[in-house]
Each structure stands twice: as structure tokens, then as C-alpha cells.
Motif scaffolding. Structure first.
Motif, PDB file in Angstrom:
ATOM      1  N   THR A  27       0.844  -1.200   0.000  1.00 37.38           N
ATOM      2  CA  THR A  27       0.000   0.000   0.000  1.00 37.38           C
ATOM      3  C   THR A  27       0.880   1.251   0.000  1.00 37.38           C
ATOM      4  N   LEU A  28       0.283   2.348  -0.384  1.00 39.03           N
ATOM      5  CA  LEU A  28       0.978   3.638  -0.395  1.00 39.03           C
ATOM      6  C   LEU A  28       0.695   4.352   0.919  1.00 39.03           C
ATOM      7  N   ASP A  29       1.767   4.684   1.647  1.00 42.12           N
ATOM      8  CA  ASP A  29       1.624   5.362   2.937  1.00 42.12           C
ATOM      9  C   ASP A  29       1.624   6.875   2.774  1.00 42.12           C
ATOM     10  N   THR A  56      -2.848   2.247 -11.300  1.00 43.79           N
ATOM     11  CA  THR A  56      -3.585   2.682 -10.118  1.00 43.79           C
ATOM     12  C   THR A  56      -3.472   4.198 -10.025  1.00 43.79           C
ATOM     13  N   PHE A  70      -1.874   8.540   3.579  1.00 49.14           N
ATOM     14  CA  PHE A  70      -2.958   7.583   3.335  1.00 49.14           C
ATOM     15  C   PHE A  70      -3.013   6.565   4.480  1.00 49.14           C
ATOM     16  N   GLY A  72      -4.189   3.294   3.897  1.00 46.47           N
ATOM     17  CA  GLY A  72      -4.163   1.947   3.336  1.00 46.47           C
ATOM     18  C   GLY A  72      -5.538   1.369   3.098  1.00 46.47           C
ATOM     19  N   GLU A  73      -6.594   2.145   3.381  1.00 52.89           N
ATOM     20  CA  GLU A  73      -7.972   1.687   3.221  1.00 52.89           C
ATOM     21  C   GLU A  73      -8.683   2.387   2.062  1.00 52.89           C
ATOM     22  N   GLU A  74      -7.964   3.230   1.334  1.00 52.81           N
ATOM     23  CA  GLU A  74      -8.576   3.968   0.237  1.00 52.81           C
ATOM     24  C   GLU A  74      -9.016   3.027  -0.873  1.00 52.81           C
ATOM     25  N   GLN A  77      -6.334   1.377  -3.040  1.00 54.74           N
ATOM     26  CA  GLN A  77      -5.378   0.478  -2.383  1.00 54.74           C
ATOM     27  C   GLN A  77      -5.828  -0.974  -2.510  1.00 54.74           C
ATOM     28  N   PRO A  78      -4.927  -1.976  -2.527  1.00 55.66           N
ATOM     29  CA  PRO A  78      -3.468  -1.829  -2.529  1.00 55.66           C
ATOM     30  C   PRO A  78      -2.943  -1.509  -3.927  1.00 55.66           C
ATOM     31  N   LEU A  79      -1.677  -1.061  -3.985  1.00 53.12           N
ATOM     32  CA  LEU A  79      -1.070  -0.743  -5.275  1.00 53.12           C
ATOM     33  C   LEU A  79      -0.733  -2.003  -6.056  1.00 53.12           C
ATOM     34  N   PHE A 133       6.154   3.419   0.945  1.00 54.73           N
ATOM     35  CA  PHE A 133       5.286   2.262   0.719  1.00 54.73           C
ATOM     36  C   PHE A 133       5.289   1.377   1.957  1.00 54.73           C
TER      37      PHE A 133
END
Length: 223
Positions: A27-29, A56, A70, A72-74, A77-79, A133
Motif C-alpha cells: 500500500t501507499l503510505d 492505479t 494515506f 491503506g484503506e482507500e 489500495q493496494p497498489l 510504501f
């Protein structure tokens, strides 16, 4: 019987080689872009993509020099995710309406990049961007080790896993074939014995009928 055997093989592979079935989500942090490349657009369209996978889009990333955080729940996500120790060729891009999309950076994205205890990996590209990440599974013992395999070792291990899976498939097919032949042979023997017994009984019945027609009875009846 075949499905039951395949289930047992899957269970054995899961316990013996968990890295073959493990999915490590990335995921993107956070991300901060320092520049944009599309002059005609009022706001850029930034996206992440690995070779052979879908892009993405990062919908919130619109302005430069702002750190976007972010959870990680958007919805985007995940990338990506890792199913083995093998690296991926990934990058961050910006859509271009006239020519090919602009590249912030492309690099080899690997599970071994996530070396911190909390599973973080920071990637920076000069005056382009800075991104963090997250991959919690990547730092677990099952998928990572301190003596990380080299590319040559990785290729060799990949071949070994393929040979192992093929060998198990061949062995399972051979076992099923032998069992089928044994069952068929036993059924054939059973039917043959039944036919022999029926033929033997029929022979005695025909002998008794002939003796009755000729008036020949057992010796005991004539005494």
C-alpha cells in the motif's frame, strides 16, 4: 478421488512452501511530488503501475510540495502484491493528453526493499517525488530472510519449485493409474471366477439331464 488427492497436495505445499501461496499486499503510505509534466492540464493525473498490471490512479495527488498521507484503506489500495521473492518493474507516471505519459521514475520494486520492522520502504527520485510504501508481510520470516537470495539463486529456486510441482503431478497421476489398473484387474478376476463357477454348475446340470433321459441313475439307486 482426484480432487481429494489435489487437496492433499495443496495442503502439503502450503505447509512446506508457504512462500508459493503467500500474497504480500503493498500500500501507499505517503507521497509528495515536486513537479508536474503536463502543462496543458490544470491538475495532473498521477498513477502507479507495474509491468503487466493495471494502472492505479492516485486521485488525491494534485499539487506539488504537499505531503499526501494515506491509511491503506482507500479505494485505490493496494497498489500491487508480491506472490514470491521476485522483483517487479514498477513506476510512477503522469498522464499526458498529447504524447506518451510522462515518467516520474521507474525502478525494480522488490520485497527485499521493505527492511524496517514496520514494513516501510521510502523511494525518492531527485526533484521528482518522494514516496513511502508499506508491506507488513514482506518483513515476516516466511517471505524474507537476512541472507536474501541473489537473482541467480532465485532463478534456480524457481526451477526447483517447478520441477517439484511437476514431479508431484506425475507421481499422483502414476499412483492413480496403478490403483485404477489394480481395481480393474480384481474386478476382472472376480467376474472370471463367477463365470467359471456358473459354467461348472451348468455342466453338472447338463450331465444330470442326460442321465435322466437315458435312464441311468446313480449306482446307489440300482442296488
Amino acid at each position: 478421488m482426484v480432487s481429494r488427492w489435489n487437496s492433499r497436495v495443496s495442503v502439503i505445499l502450503f505447509f512446506c512452501f508457504p512462500e508459493l501461496l503467500l500474497s504480500a499486499l503493498v500500500t501507499l503510505d505517503s507521497i509528495e511530488i515536486y513537479t508536474t509534466h503536463e502543462w496543458l492540464a490544470s491538475t495532473p493525473t498521477v498513477y502507479f503501475m507495474c509491468n503487466g498490471e493495471n494502472k492505479t490512479v492516485l486521485p488525491d495527488v494534485k499539487k506539488t510540495n504537499i505531503v499526501y498521507k494515506f491509511r491503506g484503506e482507500e479505494s485505490f489500495q493496494p497498489l500491487t502484491d508480491f506472490h514470491s521473492r521476485k522483483c517487479k518493474r514498477c513506476g510512477i507516471y503522469e498522464e499526458d493528453r498529447i504524447k506518451s505519459d510522462d515518467v516520474f521514475d521507474e525502478w525494480e520494486f522488490c520485497p527485499s526493499d521493505f527492511k524496517t520492522s514496520d514494513g516501510r520502504y521510502v523511494h525518492t527520485k531527485g526533484k521528482e517525488f518522494n514516496a513511502t510504501f508499506l508491506c507488513h508481510v514482506c518483513v515476516q520470516k516466511d517471505i524474507m530472510s537476512s541472507d536474501y537470495a541473489s537473482p541467480d539463486d532465485e532463478n534456480e529456486h524457481g526451477i526447483n519449485w517447478s520441477v517439484l510441482i511437476i514431479g508431484l503431478s506425475v507421481v499422483s497421476s502414476t499412483v492413480l493409474l496403478v490403483m485404477g489398473l489394480l481395481v480393474g484387474y480384481k474386478q476382472w478376476q472376480k467376474k472370471r471366477r463367477q463365470k467359471d463357477q456358473a459354467r461348472f454348475l451348468k455342466l453338472f446340470e447338463e450331465t444330470d439331464d442326460i442321465e435322466d433321459e437315458l435312464g441311468i441313475g446313480p449306482l446307489s439307486s440300482s442296488i
